[in-house]
Design an enzyme around this catalytic site. Sequence first.
Site, PDB file in Angstrom:
ATOM      1  N   SER A 262      -2.404   2.106  12.430  1.00 29.87           N
ATOM      2  CA  SER A 262      -2.555   0.678  12.990  1.00 29.87           C
ATOM      3  C   SER A 262      -1.369   0.131  14.090  1.00 29.87           C
ATOM      4  O   SER A 262      -1.329  -0.590  15.069  1.00 29.87           O
ATOM      5  CB  SER A 262      -2.819  -0.621  12.190  1.00 29.87           C
ATOM      6  OG  SER A 262      -1.584  -0.274  11.318  1.00 29.87           O
TER       7      SER A 262
ATOM      8  N   GLY B  91      -5.147   5.684   7.332  1.00 28.20           N
ATOM      9  CA  GLY B  91      -6.295   5.475   7.054  1.00 28.20           C
ATOM     10  C   GLY B  91      -6.572   4.872   5.228  1.00 28.20           C
ATOM     11  O   GLY B  91      -5.700   4.438   4.942  1.00 28.20           O
TER      12      GLY B  91
ATOM     13  N   ASP C  16       5.850   5.016   8.312  1.00 25.78           N
ATOM     14  CA  ASP C  16       6.306   3.921   7.298  1.00 25.78           C
ATOM     15  C   ASP C  16       6.110   3.859   5.891  1.00 25.78           C
ATOM     16  O   ASP C  16       5.471   4.999   5.531  1.00 25.78           O
ATOM     17  CB  ASP C  16       5.972   2.553   7.992  1.00 25.78           C
ATOM     18  CG  ASP C  16       4.478   2.491   7.430  1.00 25.78           C
ATOM     19  OD1 ASP C  16       4.129   1.448   7.096  1.00 25.78           O
ATOM     20  OD2 ASP C  16       3.812   3.059   8.196  1.00 25.78           O
TER      21      ASP C  16
ATOM     22  N   LYS D 288       3.843   8.648   2.679  1.00 29.20           N
ATOM     23  CA  LYS D 288       2.889   8.963   3.515  1.00 29.20           C
ATOM     24  C   LYS D 288       2.937  10.424   4.089  1.00 29.20           C
ATOM     25  O   LYS D 288       2.125  10.931   4.881  1.00 29.20           O
ATOM     26  CB  LYS D 288       2.795   7.754   4.879  1.00 29.20           C
ATOM     27  CG  LYS D 288       2.549   6.318   4.105  1.00 29.20           C
ATOM     28  CD  LYS D 288       2.341   5.520   5.234  1.00 29.20           C
ATOM     29  CE  LYS D 288       2.145   4.184   4.792  1.00 29.20           C
ATOM     30  NZ  LYS D 288       1.729   3.213   5.642  1.00 29.20           N
TER      31      LYS D 288
ATOM     32  N   ASP E 192       3.954  -4.447  13.914  1.00 28.34           N
ATOM     33  CA  ASP E 192       2.301  -4.270  13.538  1.00 28.34           C
ATOM     34  C   ASP E 192       2.497  -4.932  11.767  1.00 28.34           C
ATOM     35  O   ASP E 192       3.477  -4.460  11.357  1.00 28.34           O
ATOM     36  CB  ASP E 192       2.286  -2.970  13.411  1.00 28.34           C
ATOM     37  CG  ASP E 192       0.765  -2.520  12.747  1.00 28.34           C
ATOM     38  OD1 ASP E 192       0.685  -1.747  11.874  1.00 28.34           O
ATOM     39  OD2 ASP E 192      -0.131  -3.376  12.869  1.00 28.34           O
TER      40      ASP E 192
ATOM     41  N   ARG F 277       4.683   1.248   3.904  1.00 29.17           N
ATOM     42  CA  ARG F 277       3.878   0.082   3.287  1.00 29.17           C
ATOM     43  C   ARG F 277       2.102   0.590   3.097  1.00 29.17           C
ATOM     44  O   ARG F 277       1.681   0.932   4.205  1.00 29.17           O
ATOM     45  CB  ARG F 277       3.818  -1.151   4.293  1.00 29.17           C
ATOM     46  CG  ARG F 277       3.048  -2.309   3.892  1.00 29.17           C
ATOM     47  CD  ARG F 277       3.222  -3.339   4.920  1.00 29.17           C
ATOM     48  NE  ARG F 277       4.456  -4.099   4.655  1.00 29.17           N
ATOM     49  CZ  ARG F 277       4.571  -5.227   5.683  1.00 29.17           C
ATOM     50  NH1 ARG F 277       3.682  -5.442   6.615  1.00 29.17           N
ATOM     51  NH2 ARG F 277       5.948  -5.614   5.399  1.00 29.17           N
TER      52      ARG F 277
ATOM     53  N   SER G 114       2.146  -2.328   8.949  1.00 25.06           N
ATOM     54  CA  SER G 114       3.158  -1.347   8.701  1.00 25.06           C
ATOM     55  C   SER G 114       4.707  -2.129   8.290  1.00 25.06           C
ATOM     56  O   SER G 114       4.728  -3.394   8.713  1.00 25.06           O
ATOM     57  CB  SER G 114       3.563  -0.466   9.880  1.00 25.06           C
ATOM     58  OG  SER G 114       2.263  -0.038  10.502  1.00 25.06           O
TER      59      SER G 114
ATOM     60  N   THR H 260      -0.947   1.722   8.872  1.00 27.98           N
ATOM     61  CA  THR H 260       0.203   2.561   9.004  1.00 27.98           C
ATOM     62  C   THR H 260       0.797   2.675  10.366  1.00 27.98           C
ATOM     63  O   THR H 260       0.188   2.490  11.184  1.00 27.98           O
ATOM     64  CB  THR H 260      -0.306   4.016   8.374  1.00 27.98           C
ATOM     65  OG1 THR H 260      -0.607   3.961   7.064  1.00 27.98           O
ATOM     66  CG2 THR H 260       0.958   5.034   8.488  1.00 27.98           C
TER      67      THR H 260
END
Lengths: 235, 285
Positions: free
Chosen positions: B179, B97, B67, B83, B216, B69, B219, B51
Amino acid sequence: MGDSQYSFSLTTFSPSGKLVQIEHALTAVGSGQTSLGIKAANGVIIATEKKLPSILVDETSVQKIQLMTTNIGVVYSGMGPDSRVLVRKSRKQAQQYFRLYKEPIPVTQLVRETAAVMQEFTQSGGVRPFGVSLLVAGYDDNGPQLYQVDPSGSYFSWKASAMGKNVSNAKTFLEKRYTDDMELDDAVHTAILTLKEGFQGQISGKNIEIGIVGADRKFRVLTPAEIDDYLAEVE
Amino acid sequence: MHVIVEGDRERMARFAADAPTRGGFSFDLCQRNEMLLKKGTQLPTFRKTGTTIVGLVFEDGVILGADTRATEGPIVADKNCEKIHYMAPNIYCCGAGTAADTEAVTDMVSSQLQLHRYATGRESRVVTALTLLKSHLFSYQGHVSAALVLGGVDITGPHLHTVYPHGSTDTLPFATMGSGSLAAMAVFESKFREGLTRDEGIKLVSEAICSGIFNDLGSGSNVDVCVITRGQTEYLRNHQLPNPRTYVSSRGYNFLKGHTEVLSTKITPLKSKVEAPAEVDAMEE
Protein backbone atom coordinates in the site's frame (compact mmCIF):
# COMPACT_ATOMS: atom_id res chain seq x y z
CA MET A 1 6.50 -52.30 -10.18
CA GLY A 2 4.61 -55.55 -10.90
CA ASP A 3 1.31 -55.76 -12.73
CA SER A 4 -2.10 -55.83 -11.05
CA GLN A 5 -1.66 -59.46 -10.01
CA TYR A 6 0.92 -58.42 -7.39
CA SER A 7 -1.08 -56.42 -4.90
CA PHE A 8 0.13 -58.82 -2.21
CA SER A 9 3.49 -58.63 -0.49
CA LEU A 10 6.39 -60.52 -2.06
CA THR A 11 8.11 -60.73 1.32
CA THR A 12 6.49 -63.69 3.05
CA PHE A 13 7.38 -65.78 6.08
CA SER A 14 9.22 -69.07 5.73
CA PRO A 15 8.13 -72.02 7.93
CA SER A 16 11.07 -71.33 10.24
CA GLY A 17 9.75 -67.85 10.97
CA LYS A 18 12.28 -65.93 8.84
CA LEU A 19 11.64 -63.37 6.15
CA VAL A 20 13.89 -64.79 3.50
CA GLN A 21 13.84 -61.70 1.29
CA ILE A 22 15.24 -59.62 4.13
CA GLU A 23 17.95 -62.21 4.76
CA HIS A 24 18.88 -61.99 1.08
CA ALA A 25 18.88 -58.20 1.31
CA LEU A 26 21.32 -58.43 4.22
CA THR A 27 23.47 -60.69 2.06
CA ALA A 28 23.46 -58.02 -0.64
CA VAL A 29 24.59 -55.54 2.01
CA GLY A 30 27.26 -57.93 3.23
CA SER A 31 28.79 -58.13 -0.24
CA GLY A 32 28.82 -54.35 -0.65
CA GLN A 33 31.86 -52.15 -0.11
CA THR A 34 32.95 -51.66 3.50
CA SER A 35 31.69 -48.63 5.33
CA LEU A 36 32.04 -47.67 8.98
CA GLY A 37 31.16 -45.00 11.51
CA ILE A 38 32.70 -43.83 14.79
CA LYS A 39 31.14 -41.60 17.41
CA ALA A 40 33.72 -39.37 19.10
CA ALA A 41 33.26 -37.21 22.17
CA ASN A 42 32.91 -34.06 20.07
CA GLY A 43 31.51 -35.34 16.79
CA VAL A 44 30.85 -38.29 14.48
CA ILE A 45 32.70 -39.62 11.46
CA ILE A 46 31.54 -41.97 8.71
CA ALA A 47 33.75 -43.43 6.04
CA THR A 48 33.61 -45.83 3.12
CA GLU A 49 35.71 -47.42 0.42
CA LYS A 50 35.17 -45.91 -2.98
CA LYS A 51 36.28 -48.70 -5.31
CA LEU A 52 35.30 -47.80 -8.85
CA PRO A 53 34.63 -50.51 -11.44
CA SER A 54 37.38 -49.24 -13.75
CA ILE A 55 40.20 -46.68 -13.84
CA LEU A 56 38.34 -44.96 -16.64
CA VAL A 57 35.56 -43.81 -14.27
CA ASP A 58 35.81 -40.13 -13.28
CA GLU A 59 36.04 -40.46 -9.49
CA THR A 60 35.15 -36.80 -8.90
CA SER A 61 31.65 -37.53 -10.21
CA VAL A 62 30.96 -40.18 -7.57
CA GLN A 63 30.01 -39.24 -4.02
CA LYS A 64 28.79 -42.02 -1.75
CA ILE A 65 28.45 -39.97 1.43
CA GLN A 66 25.41 -37.69 1.19
CA LEU A 67 23.87 -34.93 3.30
CA MET A 68 20.34 -35.43 4.57
CA THR A 69 20.23 -32.10 6.43
CA THR A 70 22.90 -29.53 7.25
CA ASN A 71 23.85 -31.48 10.39
CA ILE A 72 23.08 -35.09 9.37
CA GLY A 73 24.96 -37.20 6.83
CA VAL A 74 24.65 -40.79 5.65
CA VAL A 75 26.75 -43.54 4.09
CA TYR A 76 25.61 -46.93 2.79
CA SER A 77 26.76 -50.44 2.06
CA GLY A 78 24.96 -52.34 -0.68
CA MET A 79 23.11 -51.12 -3.76
CA GLY A 80 23.85 -47.49 -4.53
CA PRO A 81 20.63 -46.73 -6.45
CA ASP A 82 18.53 -47.99 -3.53
CA SER A 83 20.35 -45.62 -1.16
CA ARG A 84 19.63 -42.69 -3.49
CA VAL A 85 15.89 -43.32 -3.19
CA LEU A 86 16.12 -43.41 0.61
CA VAL A 87 18.24 -40.26 0.80
CA ARG A 88 15.77 -38.40 -1.40
CA LYS A 89 12.80 -39.46 0.74
CA SER A 90 14.62 -38.63 3.98
CA ARG A 91 15.60 -35.17 2.75
CA LYS A 92 11.97 -34.46 1.95
CA GLN A 93 10.82 -35.77 5.34
CA ALA A 94 13.35 -33.54 7.09
CA GLN A 95 12.02 -30.51 5.21
CA GLN A 96 8.42 -31.43 6.04
CA TYR A 97 9.35 -31.77 9.71
CA PHE A 98 10.96 -28.33 9.65
CA ARG A 99 7.94 -26.79 7.90
CA LEU A 100 5.64 -28.22 10.56
CA TYR A 101 7.62 -27.65 13.76
CA LYS A 102 10.04 -24.87 12.69
CA GLU A 103 12.77 -26.94 14.36
CA PRO A 104 15.59 -28.84 12.60
CA ILE A 105 14.69 -32.53 12.71
CA PRO A 106 16.43 -34.42 15.55
CA VAL A 107 18.64 -37.31 14.38
CA THR A 108 16.49 -39.94 16.11
CA GLN A 109 13.34 -38.72 14.37
CA LEU A 110 14.94 -38.78 10.93
CA VAL A 111 16.32 -42.26 11.54
CA ARG A 112 12.91 -43.43 12.69
CA GLU A 113 11.19 -42.09 9.60
CA THR A 114 13.80 -43.57 7.26
CA ALA A 115 13.47 -46.91 9.03
CA ALA A 116 9.68 -46.70 8.65
CA VAL A 117 10.09 -46.29 4.88
CA MET A 118 12.39 -49.30 4.72
CA GLN A 119 9.91 -51.37 6.71
CA GLU A 120 7.06 -50.32 4.41
CA PHE A 121 8.85 -51.94 1.52
CA THR A 122 8.94 -55.26 3.38
CA GLN A 123 5.19 -55.32 3.78
CA SER A 124 3.74 -53.76 0.59
CA GLY A 125 2.51 -55.15 -2.70
CA GLY A 126 4.80 -55.60 -5.66
CA VAL A 127 7.96 -54.17 -4.09
CA ARG A 128 11.17 -55.64 -2.72
CA PRO A 129 13.15 -54.63 0.38
CA PHE A 130 15.94 -52.06 -0.03
CA GLY A 131 19.34 -53.63 -0.63
CA VAL A 132 21.24 -51.21 1.62
CA SER A 133 22.13 -50.66 5.23
CA LEU A 134 22.65 -47.04 6.17
CA LEU A 135 24.95 -45.43 8.71
CA VAL A 136 23.44 -42.10 9.77
CA ALA A 137 25.73 -39.62 11.52
CA GLY A 138 24.44 -36.40 13.04
CA TYR A 139 24.99 -33.78 15.70
CA ASP A 140 21.97 -32.17 17.35
CA ASP A 141 20.84 -31.00 20.80
CA ASN A 142 21.44 -34.51 22.13
CA GLY A 143 25.06 -34.38 21.01
CA PRO A 144 26.84 -36.59 18.47
CA GLN A 145 24.89 -39.66 17.33
CA LEU A 146 25.50 -42.65 15.05
CA TYR A 147 22.72 -44.96 13.87
CA GLN A 148 22.61 -48.01 11.62
CA VAL A 149 19.41 -48.77 9.67
CA ASP A 150 18.93 -52.22 8.14
CA PRO A 151 16.77 -53.41 5.19
CA SER A 152 14.25 -54.81 7.67
CA GLY A 153 13.68 -51.35 9.08
CA SER A 154 15.33 -51.97 12.43
CA TYR A 155 17.75 -49.35 13.66
CA PHE A 156 20.47 -49.36 16.28
CA SER A 157 22.51 -46.65 17.91
CA TRP A 158 26.24 -47.39 17.86
CA LYS A 159 29.41 -46.00 19.38
CA ALA A 160 31.22 -47.49 16.42
CA SER A 161 30.10 -49.88 13.71
CA ALA A 162 30.97 -51.30 10.32
CA MET A 163 29.00 -52.85 7.44
CA GLY A 164 29.65 -54.57 4.14
CA LYS A 165 32.57 -56.81 3.20
CA ASN A 166 35.08 -57.50 5.93
CA VAL A 167 32.60 -56.44 8.59
CA SER A 168 33.74 -58.89 11.29
CA ASN A 169 37.41 -57.89 11.02
CA ALA A 170 36.51 -54.24 10.99
CA LYS A 171 34.26 -54.58 14.06
CA THR A 172 36.93 -56.50 15.98
CA PHE A 173 39.45 -53.80 15.12
CA LEU A 174 37.06 -51.08 16.24
CA GLU A 175 36.26 -52.86 19.50
CA LYS A 176 39.96 -52.90 20.33
CA ARG A 177 40.61 -49.31 19.36
CA TYR A 178 37.48 -47.50 20.52
CA THR A 179 37.57 -45.28 23.62
CA ASP A 180 34.72 -43.16 24.95
CA ASP A 181 36.78 -39.99 25.16
CA MET A 182 38.09 -40.11 21.59
CA GLU A 183 38.40 -36.77 19.81
CA LEU A 184 37.20 -36.28 16.23
CA ASP A 185 40.75 -36.32 14.81
CA ASP A 186 41.57 -39.57 16.62
CA ALA A 187 38.34 -41.03 15.26
CA VAL A 188 39.38 -40.14 11.70
CA HIS A 189 42.73 -41.86 12.19
CA THR A 190 41.05 -44.94 13.63
CA ALA A 191 38.61 -45.04 10.73
CA ILE A 192 41.43 -44.85 8.20
CA LEU A 193 43.32 -47.65 9.95
CA THR A 194 40.18 -49.79 10.03
CA LEU A 195 39.59 -49.29 6.31
CA LYS A 196 43.24 -50.03 5.61
CA GLU A 197 42.88 -53.44 7.29
CA GLY A 198 40.73 -54.88 4.55
CA PHE A 199 41.81 -52.63 1.70
CA GLN A 200 43.08 -54.23 -1.47
CA GLY A 201 45.54 -52.00 -3.24
CA GLN A 202 46.98 -48.61 -2.37
CA ILE A 203 44.75 -46.49 -0.12
CA SER A 204 44.54 -42.77 -1.00
CA GLY A 205 42.25 -39.77 -0.85
CA LYS A 206 40.82 -40.81 -4.21
CA ASN A 207 39.51 -44.24 -3.21
CA ILE A 208 38.04 -43.61 0.22
CA GLU A 209 35.45 -41.09 1.38
CA ILE A 210 35.14 -39.57 4.85
CA GLY A 211 32.34 -37.41 6.24
CA ILE A 212 32.47 -35.61 9.58
CA VAL A 213 30.21 -33.52 11.75
CA GLY A 214 31.50 -31.71 14.83
CA ALA A 215 30.10 -29.38 17.46
CA ASP A 216 29.61 -26.76 14.73
CA ARG A 217 26.77 -29.03 13.47
CA LYS A 218 27.85 -28.73 9.87
CA PHE A 219 28.18 -32.10 8.17
CA ARG A 220 30.76 -32.09 5.43
CA VAL A 221 32.61 -34.54 3.23
CA LEU A 222 36.40 -34.21 3.39
CA THR A 223 38.21 -33.32 0.18
CA PRO A 224 40.71 -35.86 -1.26
CA ALA A 225 43.49 -33.46 -0.24
CA GLU A 226 42.34 -33.43 3.39
CA ILE A 227 42.11 -37.23 3.40
CA ASP A 228 45.64 -37.46 2.04
CA ASP A 229 46.82 -35.24 4.93
CA TYR A 230 45.21 -37.58 7.46
CA LEU A 231 46.72 -40.57 5.67
CA ALA A 232 50.16 -38.99 5.94
CA GLU A 233 49.63 -38.47 9.69
CA VAL A 234 48.64 -42.10 10.12
CA GLU A 235 51.75 -43.44 8.45
CA MET B 1 0.42 -49.27 3.58
CA HIS B 2 -0.90 -50.23 0.16
CA VAL B 3 1.46 -48.97 -2.54
CA ILE B 4 -0.36 -47.89 -5.70
CA VAL B 5 0.72 -50.19 -8.54
CA GLU B 6 0.03 -50.08 -12.34
CA GLY B 7 -3.03 -52.30 -11.96
CA ASP B 8 -4.61 -49.93 -9.48
CA ARG B 9 -4.11 -47.01 -11.81
CA GLU B 10 -5.90 -48.85 -14.62
CA ARG B 11 -8.80 -49.51 -12.30
CA MET B 12 -8.83 -45.89 -11.21
CA ALA B 13 -8.91 -44.73 -14.84
CA ARG B 14 -12.32 -46.36 -15.16
CA PHE B 15 -13.56 -43.99 -12.48
CA ALA B 16 -11.75 -40.99 -14.04
CA ALA B 17 -14.90 -38.91 -14.19
CA ASP B 18 -15.15 -38.99 -10.40
CA ALA B 19 -11.45 -38.36 -9.73
CA PRO B 20 -10.71 -34.70 -8.82
CA THR B 21 -8.18 -32.81 -10.95
CA ARG B 22 -4.83 -32.55 -9.26
CA GLY B 23 -3.31 -29.22 -8.20
CA GLY B 24 -4.74 -25.72 -8.47
CA PHE B 25 -7.73 -24.34 -6.61
CA SER B 26 -10.91 -26.41 -6.23
CA PHE B 27 -13.84 -24.13 -7.02
CA ASP B 28 -16.41 -26.69 -5.79
CA LEU B 29 -17.56 -24.64 -2.84
CA CYS B 30 -18.00 -21.32 -4.67
CA GLN B 31 -21.74 -21.87 -5.21
CA ARG B 32 -22.23 -22.63 -1.54
CA ASN B 33 -20.22 -19.55 -0.52
CA GLU B 34 -22.27 -17.28 -2.76
CA MET B 35 -25.46 -18.68 -1.28
CA LEU B 36 -24.18 -18.07 2.25
CA LEU B 37 -23.21 -14.49 1.41
CA LYS B 38 -26.68 -13.82 0.03
CA LYS B 39 -28.11 -15.17 3.27
CA GLY B 40 -26.08 -12.63 5.18
CA THR B 41 -23.22 -14.59 6.77
CA GLN B 42 -19.95 -12.67 6.75
CA LEU B 43 -16.69 -14.22 5.60
CA PRO B 44 -13.96 -14.11 8.28
CA THR B 45 -11.47 -11.29 7.69
CA PHE B 46 -7.79 -12.04 7.22
CA ARG B 47 -4.78 -10.10 8.41
CA LYS B 48 -3.29 -7.98 5.61
CA THR B 49 0.19 -6.62 5.92
CA GLY B 50 -0.70 -3.20 4.43
CA THR B 51 2.90 -2.67 3.65
CA THR B 52 5.76 -0.79 2.13
CA ILE B 53 8.37 -3.14 0.64
CA VAL B 54 11.21 -2.12 -1.67
CA GLY B 55 14.27 -3.47 -3.39
CA LEU B 56 17.10 -2.05 -5.44
CA VAL B 57 20.22 -3.24 -7.24
CA PHE B 58 23.47 -1.53 -6.23
CA GLU B 59 27.05 -1.95 -7.41
CA ASP B 60 27.83 -5.10 -5.37
CA GLY B 61 24.39 -6.75 -5.20
CA VAL B 62 20.85 -6.23 -3.99
CA ILE B 63 19.31 -4.35 -1.04
CA LEU B 64 15.80 -5.16 0.22
CA GLY B 65 13.78 -3.03 2.64
CA ALA B 66 10.46 -3.32 4.47
CA ASP B 67 8.40 -1.63 7.16
CA THR B 68 7.23 -3.64 10.21
CA ARG B 69 3.52 -2.92 10.66
CA ALA B 70 0.89 -5.66 10.22
CA THR B 71 -2.74 -4.47 10.11
CA GLU B 72 -6.10 -6.12 10.65
CA GLY B 73 -8.40 -3.61 9.03
CA PRO B 74 -7.92 -0.35 10.97
CA ILE B 75 -6.07 -2.01 13.86
CA VAL B 76 -2.33 -2.54 14.07
CA ALA B 77 -2.03 -6.28 14.76
CA ASP B 78 1.77 -6.40 15.02
CA LYS B 79 3.96 -3.35 15.58
CA ASN B 80 7.21 -5.11 14.73
CA CYS B 81 6.64 -8.02 12.38
CA GLU B 82 9.26 -9.44 9.98
CA LYS B 83 8.40 -8.98 6.34
CA ILE B 84 11.76 -9.93 4.84
CA HIS B 85 11.64 -13.71 4.52
CA TYR B 86 14.52 -16.14 4.10
CA MET B 87 14.47 -18.15 0.88
CA ALA B 88 18.08 -19.31 0.59
CA PRO B 89 21.39 -18.12 2.06
CA ASN B 90 21.76 -15.84 -0.99
CA ILE B 91 18.10 -15.05 -1.69
CA TYR B 92 15.58 -13.10 0.42
CA CYS B 93 11.98 -12.11 -0.29
CA CYS B 94 9.82 -9.23 1.00
CA GLY B 95 6.10 -9.99 1.22
CA ALA B 96 3.01 -7.78 0.97
CA GLY B 97 -0.64 -8.81 0.96
CA THR B 98 -2.14 -11.42 3.25
CA ALA B 99 0.44 -12.20 5.96
CA ALA B 100 -0.41 -15.92 6.11
CA ASP B 101 -0.13 -16.27 2.34
CA THR B 102 3.27 -14.57 2.07
CA GLU B 103 4.60 -16.56 5.03
CA ALA B 104 3.33 -19.90 3.74
CA VAL B 105 4.40 -19.44 0.14
CA THR B 106 7.92 -18.25 1.02
CA ASP B 107 8.37 -21.11 3.54
CA MET B 108 7.23 -23.64 0.96
CA VAL B 109 9.53 -22.36 -1.80
CA SER B 110 12.43 -22.07 0.67
CA SER B 111 11.95 -25.76 1.51
CA GLN B 112 11.82 -26.71 -2.19
CA LEU B 113 15.00 -24.72 -2.86
CA GLN B 114 16.80 -26.57 -0.05
CA LEU B 115 15.83 -29.95 -1.55
CA HIS B 116 16.99 -28.72 -4.95
CA ARG B 117 20.34 -27.66 -3.45
CA TYR B 118 20.84 -31.14 -2.02
CA ALA B 119 19.94 -32.74 -5.33
CA THR B 120 22.18 -30.49 -7.48
CA GLY B 121 24.98 -29.68 -5.02
CA ARG B 122 24.86 -26.04 -6.17
CA GLU B 123 23.86 -22.63 -4.79
CA SER B 124 20.22 -21.70 -5.55
CA ARG B 125 19.52 -19.24 -8.35
CA VAL B 126 17.06 -16.35 -8.06
CA VAL B 127 15.25 -17.37 -11.25
CA THR B 128 14.58 -20.79 -9.69
CA ALA B 129 12.86 -19.18 -6.70
CA LEU B 130 11.03 -16.87 -9.10
CA THR B 131 9.72 -19.70 -11.26
CA LEU B 132 8.62 -21.80 -8.27
CA LEU B 133 6.76 -18.82 -6.82
CA LYS B 134 5.04 -17.73 -10.02
CA SER B 135 3.90 -21.24 -10.98
CA HIS B 136 2.39 -21.76 -7.53
CA LEU B 137 0.62 -18.39 -7.52
CA PHE B 138 -0.67 -18.84 -11.07
CA SER B 139 -2.15 -22.25 -10.31
CA TYR B 140 -4.12 -20.63 -7.47
CA GLN B 141 -5.45 -17.97 -9.86
CA GLY B 142 -4.75 -15.00 -7.58
CA HIS B 143 -6.50 -16.49 -4.53
CA VAL B 144 -3.13 -16.71 -2.75
CA SER B 145 -2.80 -13.00 -2.03
CA ALA B 146 0.99 -12.63 -1.99
CA ALA B 147 2.77 -9.71 -3.64
CA LEU B 148 6.51 -10.20 -3.35
CA VAL B 149 9.79 -8.42 -3.96
CA LEU B 150 12.36 -11.14 -4.55
CA GLY B 151 16.06 -10.34 -4.57
CA GLY B 152 19.34 -12.18 -4.43
CA VAL B 153 22.82 -12.72 -5.82
CA ASP B 154 23.81 -15.96 -7.51
CA ILE B 155 26.45 -17.22 -9.92
CA THR B 156 24.85 -15.25 -12.78
CA GLY B 157 24.87 -11.96 -10.87
CA PRO B 158 22.47 -9.80 -8.80
CA HIS B 159 18.75 -10.11 -9.54
CA LEU B 160 15.63 -8.22 -8.41
CA HIS B 161 12.07 -9.25 -9.30
CA THR B 162 8.50 -8.40 -8.32
CA VAL B 163 5.85 -11.13 -8.21
CA TYR B 164 2.13 -10.36 -8.34
CA PRO B 165 -0.64 -12.49 -6.79
CA HIS B 166 -1.84 -13.77 -10.15
CA GLY B 167 1.61 -15.00 -11.04
CA SER B 168 3.07 -12.32 -13.30
CA THR B 169 6.60 -11.09 -12.65
CA ASP B 170 8.79 -8.13 -13.51
CA THR B 171 12.57 -7.78 -13.52
CA LEU B 172 13.66 -4.35 -12.40
CA PRO B 173 16.63 -2.34 -11.12
CA PHE B 174 14.43 -0.91 -8.34
CA ALA B 175 10.96 -1.96 -7.18
CA THR B 176 8.29 -1.20 -4.60
CA MET B 177 5.14 -3.10 -3.57
CA GLY B 178 2.33 -2.81 -1.00
CA SER B 179 0.00 0.00 0.00
CA GLY B 180 2.96 2.33 0.53
CA SER B 181 4.49 1.54 -2.86
CA LEU B 182 3.58 4.89 -4.40
CA ALA B 183 5.17 6.87 -1.58
CA ALA B 184 8.32 4.73 -1.78
CA MET B 185 8.44 4.80 -5.60
CA ALA B 186 8.34 8.60 -5.53
CA VAL B 187 11.60 8.53 -3.55
CA PHE B 188 13.21 5.94 -5.86
CA GLU B 189 12.22 7.68 -9.08
CA SER B 190 13.70 10.89 -7.80
CA LYS B 191 16.98 9.60 -6.30
CA PHE B 192 17.87 6.23 -7.84
CA ARG B 193 20.83 5.87 -10.15
CA GLU B 194 22.89 2.87 -11.31
CA GLY B 195 26.03 1.91 -9.42
CA LEU B 196 25.09 3.13 -5.94
CA THR B 197 27.52 2.23 -3.17
CA ARG B 198 26.43 0.10 -0.21
CA ASP B 199 25.92 3.03 2.16
CA GLU B 200 24.14 5.11 -0.46
CA GLY B 201 21.91 2.15 -1.27
CA ILE B 202 21.00 1.50 2.38
CA LYS B 203 20.28 5.21 2.87
CA LEU B 204 18.02 5.33 -0.19
CA VAL B 205 16.12 2.19 0.81
CA SER B 206 15.61 3.51 4.35
CA GLU B 207 14.36 6.81 2.92
CA ALA B 208 11.89 5.05 0.68
CA ILE B 209 10.56 2.90 3.53
CA CYS B 210 10.29 5.93 5.81
CA SER B 211 8.32 7.67 3.10
CA GLY B 212 5.88 4.75 3.20
CA ILE B 213 5.87 4.65 7.01
CA PHE B 214 4.97 8.31 7.38
CA ASN B 215 2.69 8.80 4.36
CA ASP B 216 0.77 5.51 4.26
CA LEU B 217 -1.59 4.45 7.04
CA GLY B 218 -1.07 0.78 6.27
CA SER B 219 2.68 1.02 6.95
CA GLY B 220 4.49 2.09 10.07
CA SER B 221 6.88 1.39 12.93
CA ASN B 222 10.43 0.41 11.97
CA VAL B 223 12.67 -0.11 8.94
CA ASP B 224 14.14 -3.56 8.18
CA VAL B 225 16.96 -3.78 5.64
CA CYS B 226 18.67 -6.77 4.02
CA VAL B 227 21.92 -6.40 2.05
CA ILE B 228 22.84 -9.32 -0.24
CA THR B 229 26.23 -9.48 -1.97
CA ARG B 230 28.29 -12.24 -3.54
CA GLY B 231 29.13 -14.61 -0.71
CA GLN B 232 27.57 -12.59 2.13
CA THR B 233 24.13 -11.57 3.36
CA GLU B 234 23.45 -9.03 6.12
CA TYR B 235 20.00 -8.94 7.65
CA LEU B 236 19.72 -5.56 9.44
CA ARG B 237 16.63 -6.10 11.55
CA ASN B 238 15.22 -2.79 12.80
CA HIS B 239 17.94 -0.83 11.02
CA GLN B 240 16.01 2.34 11.87
CA LEU B 241 13.49 2.96 14.63
CA PRO B 242 11.82 6.25 13.66
CA ASN B 243 8.75 5.65 15.85
CA PRO B 244 9.97 5.20 19.42
CA ARG B 245 7.54 5.13 22.33
CA THR B 246 8.18 8.49 23.96
CA TYR B 247 5.24 8.93 26.28
CA VAL B 248 6.17 6.55 29.09
CA SER B 249 6.59 8.45 32.33
CA SER B 250 9.71 7.43 34.27
CA ARG B 251 8.04 8.31 37.59
CA GLY B 252 5.34 5.73 36.90
CA TYR B 253 1.63 6.37 37.16
CA ASN B 254 -0.01 6.95 40.51
CA PHE B 255 -3.77 7.09 40.64
CA LEU B 256 -4.86 8.56 43.98
CA LYS B 257 -8.11 7.76 45.73
CA GLY B 258 -10.81 10.13 44.57
CA HIS B 259 -9.71 10.05 40.87
CA THR B 260 -12.33 7.39 40.13
CA GLU B 261 -16.01 7.87 40.97
CA VAL B 262 -17.37 5.13 43.28
CA LEU B 263 -20.81 4.01 42.16
CA SER B 264 -21.59 1.41 44.87
CA THR B 265 -19.82 -0.52 47.65
CA LYS B 266 -20.36 -4.12 48.77
CA ILE B 267 -18.27 -5.77 51.49
CA THR B 268 -18.23 -9.58 51.84
CA PRO B 269 -16.24 -10.84 54.85
CA LEU B 270 -14.19 -13.97 54.09
CA LYS B 271 -15.02 -17.07 56.16
CA SER B 272 -12.69 -17.69 59.11
CA LYS B 273 -9.91 -20.19 58.42
CA VAL B 274 -10.05 -23.50 60.36
CA GLU B 275 -6.69 -25.17 61.16
CA ALA B 276 -6.76 -28.96 60.60
CA PRO B 277 -5.47 -30.96 63.61
CA ALA B 278 -1.82 -32.04 63.17
CA GLU B 279 -2.56 -35.58 64.40
CA VAL B 280 -4.46 -37.38 61.66
CA ASP B 281 -5.28 -41.07 61.57
CA ALA B 282 -3.73 -42.87 58.66
CA MET B 283 -6.19 -43.84 55.94
CA GLU B 284 -7.38 -47.41 56.18
CA GLU B 285 -7.01 -49.54 53.11
